[in-house]
Scaffold this motif. Sequence first.
Motif, PDB file in Angstrom:
ATOM      1  N   ILE A 156      35.037  28.576  37.727  1.00 21.56           N
ATOM      2  CA  ILE A 156      36.024  29.009  37.070  1.00 21.56           C
ATOM      3  C   ILE A 156      35.500  29.125  35.509  1.00 21.56           C
ATOM      4  O   ILE A 156      34.965  28.384  34.911  1.00 21.56           O
ATOM      5  N   SER A 157      35.804  30.035  35.284  1.00 23.62           N
ATOM      6  CA  SER A 157      35.444  31.144  34.119  1.00 23.62           C
ATOM      7  C   SER A 157      36.094  32.202  34.127  1.00 23.62           C
ATOM      8  O   SER A 157      36.232  33.498  34.737  1.00 23.62           O
ATOM      9  N   ILE A 158      36.458  32.847  32.438  1.00 23.36           N
ATOM     10  CA  ILE A 158      36.836  33.837  32.012  1.00 23.36           C
ATOM     11  C   ILE A 158      35.260  34.703  32.061  1.00 23.36           C
ATOM     12  O   ILE A 158      34.651  34.559  31.270  1.00 23.36           O
ATOM     13  N   LYS A 159      35.830  36.071  32.931  1.00 27.09           N
ATOM     14  CA  LYS A 159      34.419  36.884  32.586  1.00 27.09           C
ATOM     15  C   LYS A 159      34.781  37.986  32.127  1.00 27.09           C
ATOM     16  O   LYS A 159      36.075  38.411  32.473  1.00 27.09           O
ATOM     17  N   SER A 160      34.080  38.726  31.458  1.00 29.34           N
ATOM     18  CA  SER A 160      34.062  40.593  30.792  1.00 29.34           C
ATOM     19  C   SER A 160      34.146  41.103  31.792  1.00 29.34           C
ATOM     20  O   SER A 160      33.214  40.972  33.325  1.00 29.34           O
ATOM     21  N   MET A 161      34.177  42.240  32.023  1.00 27.33           N
ATOM     22  CA  MET A 161      34.139  43.459  32.751  1.00 27.33           C
ATOM     23  C   MET A 161      32.063  43.426  33.393  1.00 27.33           C
ATOM     24  O   MET A 161      32.684  44.101  34.686  1.00 27.33           O
ATOM     25  N   SER A 162      31.676  43.106  32.459  1.00 30.06           N
ATOM     26  CA  SER A 162      30.160  43.905  32.909  1.00 30.06           C
ATOM     27  C   SER A 162      29.787  42.327  33.672  1.00 30.06           C
ATOM     28  O   SER A 162      28.538  42.568  34.268  1.00 30.06           O
ATOM     29  N   GLY A 163      30.165  41.159  33.207  1.00 29.26           N
ATOM     30  CA  GLY A 163      30.321  40.073  34.557  1.00 29.26           C
ATOM     31  C   GLY A 163      30.920  39.338  35.839  1.00 29.26           C
ATOM     32  O   GLY A 163      30.517  38.872  36.014  1.00 29.26           O
ATOM     33  N   ILE A 164      31.364  40.109  35.920  1.00 30.93           N
ATOM     34  CA  ILE A 164      31.790  40.159  37.160  1.00 30.93           C
ATOM     35  C   ILE A 164      30.985  40.409  38.279  1.00 30.93           C
ATOM     36  O   ILE A 164      30.487  41.463  38.141  1.00 30.93           O
ATOM     37  N   ASN A 165      30.750  38.986  39.486  1.00 30.33           N
ATOM     38  CA  ASN A 165      30.014  39.632  40.508  1.00 30.33           C
ATOM     39  C   ASN A 165      31.321  39.927  41.987  1.00 30.33           C
ATOM     40  O   ASN A 165      31.731  38.924  42.348  1.00 30.33           O
ATOM     41  N   SER A 166      31.384  41.082  42.306  1.00 26.78           N
ATOM     42  CA  SER A 166      32.155  41.797  42.766  1.00 26.78           C
ATOM     43  C   SER A 166      31.752  41.278  44.680  1.00 26.78           C
ATOM     44  O   SER A 166      32.421  41.735  45.245  1.00 26.78           O
ATOM     45  N   THR A 167      30.196  40.714  44.842  1.00 31.45           N
ATOM     46  CA  THR A 167      29.874  40.744  46.316  1.00 31.45           C
ATOM     47  C   THR A 167      29.601  39.593  46.757  1.00 31.45           C
ATOM     48  O   THR A 167      29.238  39.000  48.215  1.00 31.45           O
ATOM     49  N   ILE A 168      30.597  38.299  45.710  1.00 29.23           N
ATOM     50  CA  ILE A 168      31.394  36.651  46.271  1.00 29.23           C
ATOM     51  C   ILE A 168      32.015  36.965  47.330  1.00 29.23           C
ATOM     52  O   ILE A 168      33.604  36.887  47.403  1.00 29.23           O
ATOM     53  N   THR A 169      31.347  36.320  48.398  1.00 29.00           N
ATOM     54  CA  THR A 169      32.529  36.149  49.347  1.00 29.00           C
ATOM     55  C   THR A 169      33.665  34.859  48.899  1.00 29.00           C
ATOM     56  O   THR A 169      33.253  34.223  48.870  1.00 29.00           O
ATOM     57  N   GLY A 170      34.474  35.600  49.238  1.00 28.53           N
ATOM     58  CA  GLY A 170      36.146  34.278  48.678  1.00 28.53           C
ATOM     59  C   GLY A 170      36.561  34.111  47.586  1.00 28.53           C
ATOM     60  O   GLY A 170      36.874  33.085  47.367  1.00 28.53           O
ATOM     61  N   ALA A 171      35.694  35.256  46.575  1.00 26.86           N
ATOM     62  CA  ALA A 171      35.891  34.737  45.257  1.00 26.86           C
ATOM     63  C   ALA A 171      37.390  35.684  44.813  1.00 26.86           C
ATOM     64  O   ALA A 171      37.377  36.496  46.034  1.00 26.86           O
ATOM     65  N   PHE A 172      37.737  35.696  44.074  1.00 25.00           N
ATOM     66  CA  PHE A 172      38.748  36.371  43.679  1.00 25.00           C
ATOM     67  C   PHE A 172      38.945  36.071  41.765  1.00 25.00           C
ATOM     68  O   PHE A 172      38.700  35.176  41.268  1.00 25.00           O
ATOM     69  N   MET A 173      39.863  37.432  41.834  1.00 28.76           N
ATOM     70  CA  MET A 173      39.807  37.508  39.754  1.00 28.76           C
ATOM     71  C   MET A 173      41.567  37.437  39.954  1.00 28.76           C
ATOM     72  O   MET A 173      41.767  38.144  40.317  1.00 28.76           O
ATOM     73  N   GLN A 174      41.895  36.883  38.794  1.00 30.49           N
ATOM     74  CA  GLN A 174      43.070  36.456  38.114  1.00 30.49           C
ATOM     75  C   GLN A 174      43.925  36.164  36.751  1.00 30.49           C
ATOM     76  O   GLN A 174      42.920  36.238  35.703  1.00 30.49           O
ATOM     77  N   GLU A 175      44.813  37.175  37.119  1.00 26.13           N
ATOM     78  CA  GLU A 175      45.094  37.319  35.062  1.00 26.13           C
ATOM     79  C   GLU A 175      45.109  36.320  34.935  1.00 26.13           C
ATOM     80  O   GLU A 175      45.641  35.124  35.835  1.00 26.13           O
TER      81      GLU A 175
END
Length: 508
Positions: free
Chosen positions: A193-212
Amino acid sequence: MSDKKEQGKDQKQDVGCTIYTQMMNLKMKTLLKFCIYFIVGSIILYCLFFSLLRYQEVLIKARVKIPEVNEKGPLYRIYTKSNDTRYLKHVFNVLECLGFKRTDDPLNWDLLWAHDYPFRSLSSHLNKLKTHQRINHFPGCGYITNKVDLSTTESRYMLPAFKMPEQHEEFFRYAEQHPQKMFVQKSNDHRGISIKSMSGINSTITGAFMQEFIQRPFLVDGYKFDIGIYTVITSIDPLRVYMYKGDVLFRFCPVKYYPFDPEVLDKYIVGDDYLPIWNVPSLKTYYTKLKFSMKDSFDAYVRSQGKDPEKIWNGVREAIKEITLSKENHIKEAVHRFGYGRNFFELIRIDFALDEDLNVYIMEANMSPNLSSAHYPPNQLLYEQVIYNLFSLVGIAQKTKKDSLKIRSKTEEEMEVADKNLMVLPEVCIECNDCFRVECQLCGPCITPETKLIMSQSYLEHENKMDFQRIFPPPITKDMILKDYTLRNQLLVRWYQGKCELDNSWCL
């Protein structure tokens, strides 16, 4: 003279012989009586002994309980994937205080306490449960406790969240529309769990999600925190939900929030080594010196800041109600695979976060929440009170001592709850000529066995809820739209309202 002397001697000898003979006869009679008494006494004792043995056999055959040093009690079984069960110490303590004995028998038990989800590994044993057997999980409870499913639920008490990779494009569109917002990447295993910059987001990880991310949280002495609310679901279809109001669990980040640095996770992520309430300066006096609960200590602090803590707890109650209603149908479908669901109850801890305006947001819901005080011993009282109140609510902490949770007779059922305890709406029922009107279904002539069972369970929960507060069914309000609920929920809401009209203690 000599003849007279001889004659006197003979007479004395005759008298002596007579006395001797009489004495010997007396001794023989005494000995004979003693022997007779001894024999008779022995026979009587022998008869009494075997009479007692026979009486004991009769009692056993008649199932009359003979007091024993180790009297058998109701049985509980533990299901966990780990061989180390020390973290369940407080569960064991409460159960043993209630007279439960532990068993490893896969079939013969009254309570199954499963730390892990039991419905996959134990499904063959749980398909034919006896009516008195209870399990501390509902089939389908993952619809609430699964972090991805929960966080992506539409609710005014959930911050916007997006599944990855399924909602990748939707997330980026939302982020572009709100460039000032920050987002946290999370996963079901609660790792990374950590705050990610837009460039640091890995959108291929299954079972993960991004939350405000809540960028302006409410702080106490500069520390961010979460609030753990112990919540119990006792029924699905109709739904009955309670929250523990005796106390709540506050966990503070160990590092002050400002100056904010997303690289320092301890500023905004609550971990295992959180800061306990007794080490937070503004709360320590209330909690440690004045002996207030965590909740009351926090409320006192909020009031000292000129704010109303009731806004928080109203939001918490509404959030719990909203999220459980949103998952009701999913859980109902899973429950029907295991009968009608009356064997199950669910204890979860729902964690909330606050923004600086005291708005509440659900962060996660924990199946089998931590109940071990090994790391923080002062939490022992909270955990054991939660467990004891839970067992009272669901009928495991019994008022009468017996070998099983099974009710043995109609008489015993009526001692707990009789028909007169269930009746409501006298003014309505006196006018009911048929059972088609919904409210008439709560009247004596129209009550079905199924409805009566639901009402009986609801009545017993109310009587035994102790420090649990009913969240659903809620009190009827002017703006309530009953048709939004299932028919069973509507009927139960009206029944609680009828009880409230007869007795104010039912109104809350």
